[in-house]
Scaffold this motif. Structure first.
Motif, PDB file in Angstrom:
ATOM      1  N   LYS A   1      -5.733   5.353  -6.039  1.00 31.69           N
ATOM      2  CA  LYS A   1      -6.409   6.618  -5.742  1.00 31.69           C
ATOM      3  C   LYS A   1      -6.760   7.288  -7.079  1.00 31.69           C
ATOM      4  O   LYS A   1      -7.570   6.745  -7.812  1.00 31.69           O
ATOM      5  CB  LYS A   1      -5.553   7.463  -4.806  1.00 31.69           C
ATOM      6  CG  LYS A   1      -5.542   6.853  -3.382  1.00 31.69           C
ATOM      7  CD  LYS A   1      -5.192   7.845  -2.358  1.00 31.69           C
ATOM      8  CE  LYS A   1      -5.490   7.488  -0.923  1.00 31.69           C
ATOM      9  NZ  LYS A   1      -5.571   6.114  -0.509  1.00 31.69           N
TER      10      LYS A   1
ATOM     11  N   ASP B   1       4.346  13.434  -0.286  1.00 34.65           N
ATOM     12  CA  ASP B   1       3.308  12.397  -0.287  1.00 34.65           C
ATOM     13  C   ASP B   1       2.159  12.945  -1.129  1.00 34.65           C
ATOM     14  O   ASP B   1       1.401  13.805  -0.692  1.00 34.65           O
ATOM     15  CB  ASP B   1       2.871  12.127   1.167  1.00 34.65           C
ATOM     16  CG  ASP B   1       1.683  11.172   1.250  1.00 34.65           C
ATOM     17  OD1 ASP B   1       1.031  10.929   0.228  1.00 34.65           O
ATOM     18  OD2 ASP B   1       1.397  10.685   2.354  1.00 34.65           O
TER      19      ASP B   1
ATOM     20  N   ARG C   1       1.762  10.550  10.439  1.00 33.03           N
ATOM     21  CA  ARG C   1       2.304   9.210  10.182  1.00 33.03           C
ATOM     22  C   ARG C   1       3.752   9.282   9.679  1.00 33.03           C
ATOM     23  O   ARG C   1       4.588   8.450  10.049  1.00 33.03           O
ATOM     24  CB  ARG C   1       1.424   8.470   9.165  1.00 33.03           C
ATOM     25  CG  ARG C   1       1.836   7.021   8.984  1.00 33.03           C
ATOM     26  CD  ARG C   1       0.932   6.278   8.025  1.00 33.03           C
ATOM     27  NE  ARG C   1      -0.430   6.135   8.524  1.00 33.03           N
ATOM     28  CZ  ARG C   1      -1.422   5.580   7.829  1.00 33.03           C
ATOM     29  NH1 ARG C   1      -1.198   5.101   6.617  1.00 33.03           N
ATOM     30  NH2 ARG C   1      -2.631   5.483   8.335  1.00 33.03           N
TER      31      ARG C   1
ATOM     32  N   THR D   1      -5.437  13.956   3.122  1.00 36.68           N
ATOM     33  CA  THR D   1      -6.706  13.256   2.936  1.00 36.68           C
ATOM     34  C   THR D   1      -7.552  13.220   4.213  1.00 36.68           C
ATOM     35  O   THR D   1      -8.736  12.890   4.169  1.00 36.68           O
ATOM     36  CB  THR D   1      -6.418  11.814   2.432  1.00 36.68           C
ATOM     37  OG1 THR D   1      -5.273  11.862   1.570  1.00 36.68           O
ATOM     38  CG2 THR D   1      -7.576  11.252   1.642  1.00 36.68           C
TER      39      THR D   1
ATOM     40  N   TYR E   1      -1.779  11.988   7.893  1.00 40.58           N
ATOM     41  CA  TYR E   1      -0.705  11.420   7.076  1.00 40.58           C
ATOM     42  C   TYR E   1       0.622  12.131   7.319  1.00 40.58           C
ATOM     43  O   TYR E   1       1.682  11.515   7.197  1.00 40.58           O
ATOM     44  CB  TYR E   1      -1.133  11.362   5.606  1.00 40.58           C
ATOM     45  CG  TYR E   1      -2.314  10.426   5.488  1.00 40.58           C
ATOM     46  CD1 TYR E   1      -2.143   9.062   5.667  1.00 40.58           C
ATOM     47  CD2 TYR E   1      -3.606  10.907   5.315  1.00 40.58           C
ATOM     48  CE1 TYR E   1      -3.224   8.190   5.635  1.00 40.58           C
ATOM     49  CE2 TYR E   1      -4.696  10.057   5.277  1.00 40.58           C
ATOM     50  CZ  TYR E   1      -4.498   8.688   5.448  1.00 40.58           C
ATOM     51  OH  TYR E   1      -5.570   7.833   5.442  1.00 40.58           O
TER      52      TYR E   1
ATOM     53  N   MET F   1      -0.202  11.035  -2.447  1.00 45.17           N
ATOM     54  CA  MET F   1      -1.054   9.847  -2.543  1.00 45.17           C
ATOM     55  C   MET F   1      -2.432  10.164  -3.118  1.00 45.17           C
ATOM     56  O   MET F   1      -2.916   9.460  -3.985  1.00 45.17           O
ATOM     57  CB  MET F   1      -1.199   9.246  -1.140  1.00 45.17           C
ATOM     58  CG  MET F   1      -1.373   7.771  -1.105  1.00 45.17           C
ATOM     59  SD  MET F   1       0.129   6.902  -1.590  1.00 45.17           S
ATOM     60  CE  MET F   1       1.237   7.237  -0.252  1.00 45.17           C
TER      61      MET F   1
ATOM     62  N   SER G   1       0.843  -1.196   0.000  1.00 42.00           N
ATOM     63  CA  SER G   1       0.000   0.000   0.000  1.00 42.00           C
ATOM     64  C   SER G   1       0.882   1.251   0.000  1.00 42.00           C
ATOM     65  O   SER G   1       2.121   1.167   0.042  1.00 42.00           O
ATOM     66  CB  SER G   1      -0.925  -0.017   1.216  1.00 42.00           C
ATOM     67  OG  SER G   1      -0.258   0.486   2.349  1.00 42.00           O
ATOM     68  N   GLY G   2       0.248   2.407  -0.009  1.00 34.81           N
ATOM     69  CA  GLY G   2       0.976   3.664  -0.070  1.00 34.81           C
ATOM     70  C   GLY G   2       1.980   3.840   1.057  1.00 34.81           C
ATOM     71  O   GLY G   2       3.086   4.366   0.845  1.00 34.81           O
ATOM     72  N   THR G   3       1.616   3.413   2.252  1.00 34.55           N
ATOM     73  CA  THR G   3       2.502   3.601   3.408  1.00 34.55           C
ATOM     74  C   THR G   3       3.839   2.871   3.209  1.00 34.55           C
ATOM     75  O   THR G   3       4.886   3.337   3.675  1.00 34.55           O
ATOM     76  CB  THR G   3       1.795   3.107   4.692  1.00 34.55           C
ATOM     77  OG1 THR G   3       0.532   3.758   4.779  1.00 34.55           O
ATOM     78  CG2 THR G   3       2.592   3.421   5.936  1.00 34.55           C
TER      79      THR G   3
HETATM   80  C1  LIG Z   1      -2.122  11.359   1.774  1.00 31.18           C
HETATM   81  C2  LIG Z   1      -2.016   9.905   2.125  1.00 31.18           C
HETATM   82  N1  LIG Z   1      -0.830   9.398   2.484  1.00 31.18           N
HETATM   83  C3  LIG Z   1      -0.676   8.118   2.806  1.00 31.18           C
HETATM   84  C4  LIG Z   1      -1.748   7.251   2.778  1.00 31.18           C
HETATM   85  C5  LIG Z   1      -1.549   5.826   3.158  1.00 31.18           C
HETATM   86  O1  LIG Z   1      -1.824   4.983   2.100  1.00 31.18           O
HETATM   87  P1  LIG Z   1      -2.176   3.441   2.369  1.00 31.18           P
HETATM   88  O2  LIG Z   1      -3.410   3.416   3.207  1.00 31.18           O
HETATM   89  O3  LIG Z   1      -2.400   2.953   0.959  1.00 31.18           O
HETATM   90  O4  LIG Z   1      -1.028   2.824   3.031  1.00 31.18           O
HETATM   91  C6  LIG Z   1      -3.010   7.725   2.406  1.00 31.18           C
HETATM   92  C7  LIG Z   1      -4.182   6.837   2.402  1.00 31.18           C
HETATM   93  O5  LIG Z   1      -5.311   7.234   2.244  1.00 31.18           O
HETATM   94  C8  LIG Z   1      -3.143   9.081   2.074  1.00 31.18           C
HETATM   95  O6  LIG Z   1      -4.330   9.592   1.722  1.00 31.18           O
END
Ligand SMILES: Cc1ncc(COP(=O)(O)O)c(C=O)c1O
Length: 375
Positions: A196, A170, A97, A145, A94, A172, A67-69
């Motif tokens: 996305k 980021d 995070r 987000t 995010y 995403m 996934s994105g993370t």
């Molecule tokens: C801006 C942003 N960064 C990071 C993420 C994390 O992505 P993932 O949930 O695919 O790991 C998201 C997920 O919605 C996000 O919107």
């Protein structure tokens, strides 16, 4: 538990989201990971993604499983030197995070934190970089987000460039919908995922990284599987992924990129999302819901609404009511107050938003009555 089977499912969520049949059909084929066809496919998506970022002359795209993370974590540990110090610009989950990942990596972190309903101020970044010479890298979430707020990427990129630091973005929930031009907006790395605004299925993310920095980043990573440098070297050596690639997911992304192109590229996709957003917000306001952000702030990929304080509204009930009509929304993520989010991205258009609005309107008519008779 569903009351009735919905006629359709609209994922009005910020990913995974509604995809087209054409994208899902691309999953229906087996690929040999080491086969020439798949190597060619991987090469093609890497090139196409770099081109979308307007960075083909300076950057390269490194896809990564997960996934994105996973891609965020890979970027932080590979592109930041172990002795580096990261300034994280935070106005939502995010950003928080990114700071958390960096701390867990044992690397030094500084933060600028803005309220969740305010964009990051480039002047504050300027001051922080002037005051703290130890900062080597800056991390920004383009569209946060958590609320849907758009942060001023171009201005911040100029500030960071002027101070000769690296910028890790980021993107995403903005990449594919908002124009990002590497030629005009200097960034060291831009991180996004397939599921996305590119409207594909989850399972692969990617980093568009400046080759000059990437090539100096050997040995920075403390993880084997999240080492972007090694992943890149493997692609460059023989076009193959280091570890088992999500072959069908990569094929679906390629199909999704075809559809982005035939729609008219990022500008056309962004315009569709903006229309979805405008209709959504206008109609929700007419039904009495209050958007969380001031009108000039959103990126138009999703809208956050304050939960009504009146007794008749209860999020679980609202969610289930919509879900039973095939409309899936997201709970809020704001730290400060109860909210919920409705996404405008994915293979959806104004008619789908109006379908969702009709379900919301039905709820607003029935919920106060149901509650009153129960009470
Ligand atoms: C801006 C942003 N960064 C990071 C993420 C994390 O992505 P993932 O949930 O695919 O790991 C998201 C997920 O919605 C996000 O919107």
């Amino acid at each position: 538990m569903l009351e009735t089977a919905p006629v359709k499912t609209l994922l009005l969520t910020p990913g995974p989201l509604t995809t087209t049949e054409m994208t899902r059909a691309a999953l229906n084929r087996d690929w040999g990971a080491r086969d020439g066809d798949f190597i060619e496919l991987s090469k093609r998506i890497r090139r196409r993604l770099t081109e979308i970022a307007g960075a083909a002359d300076t950057h390269t795209t490194i896809p990564i499983q997960g996934s994105g993370t996973f891609a965020v974590e890979a970027t932080l540990q590979t592109l930041m030197p172990r002795s580096g110090r990261l300034l994280v610009l935070i106005n939502g989950t995010y950003g928080r995070r990114i700071a958390e990942i960096t701390r867990r990596l044992g690397r030094s972190v500084a933060t600028i934190t803005a309220p969740e309903n305010q964009a990051i101020d480039p002047m504050a970044v300027d001051r922080a970089l002037a005051d703290d010479a130890a900062i080597t890298d800056v991390a920004l979430v383009h569209c946060e987000t958590t609320s849907g707020i758009l942060n001023p990427l171009e201005s911040i990129a100029c500030v960071v460039c002027r101070h000769s630091r690296r910028l890790l973005v980021d993107a995403m929930s903005s990449f594919g919908a908002l124009p990002i031009d590497g030629g005009r907006t200097p960034f060291t790395a831009l991180i996004a995922s397939a599921n996305k605004c590119l409207e594909s299925v989850p399972g692969v993310a990617f980093v568009i990284a400046e080759v000059g920095y990437l090539s100096q980043s050997a040995g920075n990573a403390t993880s084997l599987s999240l080492d972007l440098y090694d992943q890149w070297r493997a692609f460059e050596a023989d076009g193959q992924w280091r570890f088992t690639p999500p072959v069908q997911v990569v094929a679906a992304l390629d199909k999704a990129l075809d559809q982005l192109e035939s729609e008219g590229g990022v500008a056309a996709r962004g315009a569709r999302y903006r229309r979805n957003y405008e209709v959504l917000v206008e109609e929700m306001k007419a039904l009495g819901f209050e958007p969380y952000l001031q009108p000039e702030l959103p990126a138009c990929v999703l809208a956050t609404f304050r939960e009504p304080r009146e007794k008749w509204f209860e999020f679980e009930q609202f969610y289930n009511f919509l879900r039973n009509r095939g409309v899936v929304i997201y709970p809020g993520k704001l730290a400060a107050e109860p909210s919920f989010r409705i996404g405008c991205i994915g293979a959806i258009d104004e008619a789908d938003i109006r379908y969702a609005i009709a379900a919301v309107a039905e709820f607003t008519r029935s919920a106060p009555l149901t509650r009153a008779s129960a009470g």
